[in-house]
Design an enzyme around this catalytic site. Structure first.
Site, PDB file in Angstrom:
ATOM      1  N   LYS A 194     -35.877 -10.470  61.479  1.00 32.29           N
ATOM      2  CA  LYS A 194     -35.719  -9.013  61.397  1.00 32.29           C
ATOM      3  C   LYS A 194     -34.241  -8.657  61.572  1.00 32.29           C
ATOM      4  CE  LYS A 194     -35.689  -5.542  64.197  1.00 32.29           C
ATOM      5  NZ  LYS A 194     -34.719  -4.651  63.515  1.00 32.29           N
ATOM      6  N   GLU A 269     -28.031 -14.620  72.143  1.00 33.42           N
ATOM      7  CA  GLU A 269     -26.600 -14.523  71.821  1.00 33.42           C
ATOM      8  C   GLU A 269     -26.215 -13.073  72.029  1.00 33.42           C
ATOM      9  OE1 GLU A 269     -24.537 -16.784  71.246  1.00 33.42           O
ATOM     10  OE2 GLU A 269     -25.562 -18.503  70.365  1.00 33.42           O
ATOM     11  N   CYS A 303     -18.764  -9.690  68.703  1.00 32.29           N
ATOM     12  CA  CYS A 303     -19.176 -10.116  70.047  1.00 32.29           C
ATOM     13  C   CYS A 303     -18.025 -10.801  70.779  1.00 32.29           C
ATOM     14  CB  CYS A 303     -20.382 -11.032  69.958  1.00 32.29           C
ATOM     15  SG  CYS A 303     -20.141 -12.434  68.866  1.00 32.29           S
ATOM     16  N   GLU A 405     -18.976  -3.721  77.668  1.00 30.95           N
ATOM     17  CA  GLU A 405     -18.624  -3.984  76.276  1.00 30.95           C
ATOM     18  C   GLU A 405     -18.507  -2.651  75.540  1.00 30.95           C
ATOM     19  OE1 GLU A 405     -21.677  -5.710  73.724  1.00 30.95           O
ATOM     20  OE2 GLU A 405     -20.154  -7.014  72.856  1.00 30.95           O
TER      21      GLU A 405
END
Ligand code: NAD
Length: 516
Positions: A194, A269, A303, A405
């Site tokens: 997905k 991840e 990332c 982040e």
């Protein structure tokens, strides 16, 4: 629709047509070798360059997901009935089917994700590299023979899970799709993937092209839809044996919990807050160029973005001044402009989140060295999610902007005094995805690298990533590994087989058969 979105809408329609993904509404799923429209809620995509509606499609819905899992289950049996060498040959043949479609794929990625076309072309190249690398592994998964202290022959096979569920984000959709598809197939699994609801099409295009290369029909299935609907249903599906997730720590936690509830393992991840450490003796030209590329590539939506720059105090002013000058030189513009190196943020939610974090940082005492505004030189109709490269100073390690982040083009720069201070600062977040050290002292470079709690560390470099080398996080950046042999092993389970080779079978009660 303003003129820019009109142009992008027409271009997108042509690209979808070319890839045979068009219909009354786009055919957004790839199930058992067929394109399928979803049956769930309508999902609107906006043009990142204007914020205006671009195209809509429908969430897959439960039936489509069930068919996808059933197809992957059937096809996985067929896949494993082939010899290992044949699986490798077919993977190579599958990736060759991209030939002649590379530019269309790159443009499709660029127009929907809002990424510079140059970057998207590079990512198509990476897709090919990943399949070529893992195709080579198909017939090299030897297993092991263990020298057990009995008369048994004990060997270990690495067997596939069966059908794995993969969930990916919007920042590099096609790259991430291939990154996880290739090892999963090389290990012998079927896949239901997905993609992010924001970037549904390139994964479908990739799957449909790959399957024409001789992969069993239904080996790769792509279901599109929202996280809480199709994504959550995938994580709960009884016939999914492993979950591999690439995305934010918040969603990652939910995915790992859903897996744990069914006793299904997961690989996560997740995000990062990577530190780029510049020592006094670094080659400053390289270090500043590296620091800038580390954060502003993909408009910081990466990332491994080097979002914290730690500079030894004596060079702090020099580095920040150079950075401020360098930021003004970055060509920010429309993704389809060949000169553009930084495009818009991908979506409204991300833009709002990034600008809110900048405002909060300023309110907490941070100073804007450059940016925090709309970039200069954009055309009037580029009313979308553009943000100039932003550098903040006067940031303390406890501020949210130094801890969380941002996933946008925002760099915080903080000074440090000595090596120990640099290491403490670098490790002082919940994340641990990557980091870099800039110094001309090799002993120090290795010493510091060894102390960083990060899955990937670069020395006098940044963002060197290759499918051959393991990649993944420490702490809130996730667990498990992608790429390389470690990435392949995430898709197999070791099975230990014991064969009695003695003249008499050892059938003692208890564990006696395993003792000398
Ligand atoms: P996200 O977590 O919002 O979404 C990622 C995917 O998870 C999407 O497909 C989404 O639909 C799905 N999802 C969300 N909730 C779900 C649920 N309850 N059940 C099942 N699926 C669900 O992340 P994003 O905003 O798309 O991507 C940005 C994040 O991804 C950043 O944190 C970034 O650092 C991270 N990322 C990590 C890596 C890595 O390799 N470590 C690579 C790229 C991006």
């Amino acid at each position: 629709m303003n003129s820019l979105t009109q142009r992008h809408h027409a271009h997108l329609a042509t690209l979808l047509e070319h890839l045979e993904l068009a219909g009354d509404i786009p055919l957004s799923n790839w199930v058992e070798g067929e394109l399928e429209a979803g049956h769930g809620d309508t999902i609107e995509l906006c043009d990142p360059t204007t914020g205006e509606p671009l195209i809509s499609y429908r969430d897959a819905g439960a039936d489509v997901l069930d068919r996808a899992v059933a197809a992957a289950t059937r096809a996985q049996g067929e896949w494993m009935s082939l010899t290992a060498s044949e699986r490798g040959r077919r993977m190579l043949n599958a990736i060759r089917q991209l030939q002649g479609h590379e530019e269309t794929l790159a443009q499709l990625e660029s127009v929907v994700a809002g990424k510079p076309i140059r970057d998207c072309r590079g990512e198509v190249g990476k897709v090919r590299e990943m399949f070529e690398y893992y195709a080579g592994w198909c017939d090299k998964q030897h297993g092991e023979v263990i020298p057990v202290p009995t008369t048994h022959l004990n060997y270990v096979r690495h067997v596939p899970y069966g059908v794995v569920g993969q969930i990916t984000p919007w920042n590099a959709p096609m790259f991430t799709c291939a990154w996880q598809l290739a090892p999963a197939l090389a290990a012998g699994n079927g896949v239901v993937l997905k993609p992010s609801e924001m970037t549904p099409f390139t994964s479908v295009a990739l799957a449909s092209l790959l399957e024409t290369g001789g992969l069993p029909r239904g080996l790769i299935n792509i279901v599109n839809g929202l996280g809480p609907s199709t994504g959550a249903a995938l994580t709960r599906h009884d016939d999914i044996s492993k979950l591999v997730f690439v995305g934010s720590p918040e969603s990652g936690r939910m995915i790992a919990e859903a897996g744990a509830n069914r006793l299904v393992p997961s690989v996560l991840e997740l995000g990062g807050k990577s530190a780029n450490i510049i020592f006094n003796d670094a080659k400053l030209d390289d270090a500043v160029a590296g620091a800038q590329a580390a954060i502003f590539a993909a408009a910081g939506q990466s990332c491994v973005a080097g979002s914290r720059l730690l500079v030894q105090r004596e060079r702090f002013d020099e580095v920040t001044q150079r950075l401020a000058r360098a930021c003004k030189e970055i060509p920010v513009g429309l993704p389809d402009d060949e000169a553009t190196r930084m495009g818009p943020l991908q979506n409204a939610r991300q833009y709002q989140s990034v600008t809110r974090m900048i405002d909060d940082a300023i309110n907490a005492g941070a100073r804007v060295l450059t940016g925090a505004c709309r970039p200069d030189g954009l055309s009037e109709d580029a009313t979308g999610y553009f943000l100039a490269p932003t550098v903040l100073t006067d940031v303390t390690p406890d501020m949210a902007i130094a801890q969380q982040e941002v996933f946008g083009p925002v760099l915080v720069v903080m000074p440090f005094d000595d090596e120990a201070d640099a290491i403490t600062l670098a490790n002082a977040t919940r994340f641990g995805l990557s980091g870099a050290v800039w110094t001309q002292d090799p002993a120090r470079a290795h010493r510091v690298a060894g102390q960083l709690r990060a899955g990937t560390v670069w020395i006098n470099s940044y963002k060197a990533i290759n499918v051959m080398s393991p990649f993944g996080g420490f702490r809130d950046s996730g667990f498990g590994r992608s790429s390389g042999l470690d990435g392949l092993r995430e898709y197999t389970i070791p099975q230990s087989v014991w064969v009695e080779t003695g003249e008499e079978a050892s059938v003692a009660m208890g564990y006696g058969g395993g003792q000398e």
